[in-house]
Design a protein around this motif. Structure first.
Motif, PDB file in Angstrom:
ATOM      1  N   GLU A 109     -51.657 -42.204  22.420  1.00 45.33           N
ATOM      2  CA  GLU A 109     -51.994 -40.211  21.854  1.00 45.33           C
ATOM      3  C   GLU A 109     -53.067 -39.368  21.049  1.00 45.33           C
ATOM      4  O   GLU A 109     -53.845 -39.457  20.167  1.00 45.33           O
ATOM      5  CB  GLU A 109     -50.406 -40.268  21.074  1.00 45.33           C
ATOM      6  CG  GLU A 109     -49.323 -40.697  21.232  1.00 45.33           C
ATOM      7  CD  GLU A 109     -48.117 -40.790  20.517  1.00 45.33           C
ATOM      8  OE1 GLU A 109     -48.056 -39.594  19.646  1.00 45.33           O
ATOM      9  OE2 GLU A 109     -47.672 -41.689  20.009  1.00 45.33           O
TER      10      GLU A 109
ATOM     11  N   GLY B  50     -55.285 -36.922  19.598  1.00 45.96           N
ATOM     12  CA  GLY B  50     -55.560 -35.858  18.250  1.00 45.96           C
ATOM     13  C   GLY B  50     -54.992 -37.354  17.518  1.00 45.96           C
ATOM     14  O   GLY B  50     -55.104 -36.349  16.256  1.00 45.96           O
ATOM     15  N   LYS B  51     -53.953 -37.806  17.401  1.00 50.46           N
ATOM     16  CA  LYS B  51     -53.492 -38.106  16.642  1.00 50.46           C
ATOM     17  C   LYS B  51     -53.569 -38.719  15.270  1.00 50.46           C
ATOM     18  O   LYS B  51     -54.033 -38.123  14.290  1.00 50.46           O
ATOM     19  CB  LYS B  51     -52.127 -38.941  16.851  1.00 50.46           C
ATOM     20  CG  LYS B  51     -50.972 -38.468  17.848  1.00 50.46           C
ATOM     21  CD  LYS B  51     -49.512 -37.407  17.175  1.00 50.46           C
ATOM     22  CE  LYS B  51     -48.804 -37.576  18.254  1.00 50.46           C
ATOM     23  NZ  LYS B  51     -47.808 -36.616  17.019  1.00 50.46           N
ATOM     24  N   GLU B  52     -54.439 -39.911  15.578  1.00 50.97           N
ATOM     25  CA  GLU B  52     -54.985 -40.876  14.622  1.00 50.97           C
ATOM     26  C   GLU B  52     -56.230 -41.744  15.697  1.00 50.97           C
ATOM     27  O   GLU B  52     -56.467 -40.850  16.572  1.00 50.97           O
ATOM     28  CB  GLU B  52     -54.207 -42.048  14.510  1.00 50.97           C
ATOM     29  CG  GLU B  52     -52.776 -41.768  13.917  1.00 50.97           C
ATOM     30  CD  GLU B  52     -53.281 -41.720  12.216  1.00 50.97           C
ATOM     31  OE1 GLU B  52     -54.509 -42.038  11.233  1.00 50.97           O
ATOM     32  OE2 GLU B  52     -52.596 -41.233  11.605  1.00 50.97           O
TER      33      GLU B  52
END
Length: 574
Positions: free
Chosen positions: A528, A530-532
């Protein structure tokens, strides 16, 4: 002195390959099993010695010189068990890929079910299917019988019927097989492996034992929609090993000393791959590829699926098969320099005559690397054809083979893997530089701690972690900014263009955080964005960002293609 963690400390593994025989020592160091060293010698199963023990003794002698540990007595016999840990070894393991390719005939009821499964089982071993017979075979009775006799198979594989399923058709086909074998001289009759309806096993065995040697194994189609080759592959492996022990002088004497039954290299690799597949991300799976001289072995496993393919092409003795299955142009497209087609073909066909020869010039090395990339592509195509992979997202990829481990530089090996496997997502590429993966698989049953410890040690080299970024932008378009934060807190920022590679310096064994800022719409399998930040681990070639697209597309123009290959190599090597 090693601290004892089990009753068994030192383990000697012997791997008899088509070209070389290797003796590998494992021992307990600081309460865990470690790879100690390896000795290598030419395999002597064929001319002029025709005795496997000569090569084994020479390999062990080389190991003794490296380690200073005596493993052979004055009569050149293995000291087993060890004498207080200073001489000899506690256990002996044996894997082998050397040997003739056995001819196999497969039998099944329905062509697209049981007969297909029988053929899939044959692909797990170094055999060649010479004839196949199904219940819907339209050939006359006598024509089928002649076909079976003339094919001269050494092993028959019979699959058919789910458990408690078809029985009458199985028995009728078995009677036909038995009648056919009666027309063959007793000493030339093929061995019989039954992997069909379990309820018929006793009757089948009683009937076939009158004419030949019979092996009963698990039904490979216990249910119509379920194929399970695991136990049948092991039993087929043992049939072939037993045949080779009978045919190859010296193997029997060594096998008698082994702590477990000798194994074929492919099955041993699949065993350790299956173990790893249960440890990592169940949605991705572990991929192992061994570019051998005679065969290319591909093993895949995750928590649900597994597949083993022993493919009939390689870099030495299996090169002739590879060339007959390919066009020279398929290999030449990976060459980064101008060579006449006749030069490439001449070198490769010459190598079929001298399979153990090594490249002596840059041009010859480039030809062999181009061959390796082509064989990798062929292997991945066969894997996808035989197993419905969700994607080429693996964690990790384990590779071995002399051309990759001993001939190419780390950067060249990296490019072979990137171009041949074309992985997706975030993929650690791990090199089995010492060729010990099969021996770890062979040790799994008798010494389960050993493969666990060695796999976590520095015996395996992490080439690089590759992050594959997919985008539909035009080549040259900036698609993301990336920032690598090392464990020490240092930051390195780069901008990645579509169609290019970037190498970020992250040392072997060092961990870091990769921050990704998309500039265009991008996709990274199983991540995913941009999340982490993404946790990554470095290799000897660092961290690689690959935005060249999947499937990889090479320019049609020869000069442009060569320039592109050089550019990619420059990008990963710095």
């Amino acid at each position: 002195m090693a601290n004892l963690i089990t009753e068994v400390n030192s383990i000697l593994g012997i791997e008899i390959g088509t070209i070389n025989t290797r003796a590998v020592l494992f021992d307990v160091v600081e309460e865990s099993y470690q790879f100690i060293a390896a000795g290598t010698a030419p395999t002597t199963c064929g001319a002029p010695h025709f005795d496997a023990s000569h090569g084994i003794i020479e390999a062990i002698q080389g190991l003794q010189e490296i380690t200073g540990r005596f493993m052979l007595d004055l009569n050149q016999k293995l000291i087993i068990p060890s004498h207080g840990g200073s001489e000899g070894v506690d256990k002996l393991l044996l894997t082998l890929s050397y040997g003739p390719v056995e001819k196999v005939a497969t039998f099944g009821l329905l062509h697209d079910i049981s007969l297909e499964s029988a053929n899939n089982l044959a692909k797990t071993a170094p055999v060649r299917v010479v004839e196949s017979f199904g219940i819907n075979d339209r050939r006359p009775y006598h024509t089928r019988m002649d076909a079976l006799i003339n094919a001269k198979p050494e092993i028959l594989i019979f699959a058919g019927g789910s458990d408690r399923g078809a029985s009458r058709s199985i028995y009728q086909m078995t009677k036909w097989i038995a009648s056919s074998l009666e027309l063959i001289r007793a000493e030339e009759r093929p061995k019989f492996l039954y992997c069909g309806n379990r309820s018929m096993a006793r009757k089948i065995k009683e009937l076939m034992e009158k004419v030949t040697t019979v092996q009963i194994t698990n039904n490979i189609r216990p249910e119509i929609e379920n194929e399970d080759l695991t136990q049948a592959a092991l039993d087929l492996n043992q049939m072939i090993v037993k045949e080779r022990i009978e045919k190859i002088n010296g193997l029997g004497r060594v096998a008698a000393l082994c702590s477990d039954k000798p194994m074929l290299t492919g099955v041993a690799i699949q065993r350790v791959t299956r173990f790893l597949g249960k440890q990592y991300d169940p949605a991705r799976g572990v991929l192992s590829v061994d570019l051998g001289s005679s065969h290319t072995t591909v093993a895949f496993a995750n928590s649900r699926d597994q597949k083993l393919l022993v493919l009939p092409f390689g870099t030495g003795f299996g090169l002739e098969n590879a060339l007959r299955m390919s066009k020279i142009g398929d290999i030449e497209k990976w060459l980064p320099e101008v060579l006449a087609e006749s030069q490439t073909a001449a070198y490769l066909w010459q190598k079929t005559l001298f399979p153990a020869s090594l490249p002596v010039s840059h041009a010859e090395l480039n030809i062999e690397l181009a061959l390796a990339q082509h064989l990798m592509c062929m292997a991945m195509h066969e894997l996808e054809r035989n197993l419905p992979l969700r994607s080429r997202s693996f964690e990790p990829v384990l590779v071995s083979g002399s051309i990759l481990a001993h001939t190419a530089s780390p950067w060249q090996t990296l490019m072979v893997l990137l171009n041949g496997i074309q992985p997706l997502g975030i993929t650690p590429l791990v090199m089995d530089k010492h060729g010990i993966l099969s021996l770890l698989g062979a040790a799994g049953r008798t010494t389960p701690l050993m493969p666990v410890h060695v796999l976590e040690s520095s015996a395996f080299i992490n080439l690089a972690t590759v992050v594959t970024i997919q985008s539909r932008q035009k080549p040259g378009t900036a698609i993301l900014k990336a920032r690598l934060q090392s464990r020490s807190g240092e930051n390195l920022e780069v901008t990645l263009d579509q169609g290019s590679l970037i190498r970020l310096p992250l040392a072997f064994g060092e961990t870091g955080l990769l921050f990704i800022e998309p500039l265009k719409k991008i996709f990274i399998a199983d991540v995913e964005i941009g999340k982490e930040p993404v946790k990554v681990k470095g290799g000897i070639c660092g961290l690689i960002l690959d935005a060249r697209g999947r499937p990889l597309s090479l320019p049609e123009d020869a000069e442009a293609r060569r320039n592109q290959l050089w550019k990619w190599m420059d990008q990963v090597s710095g």
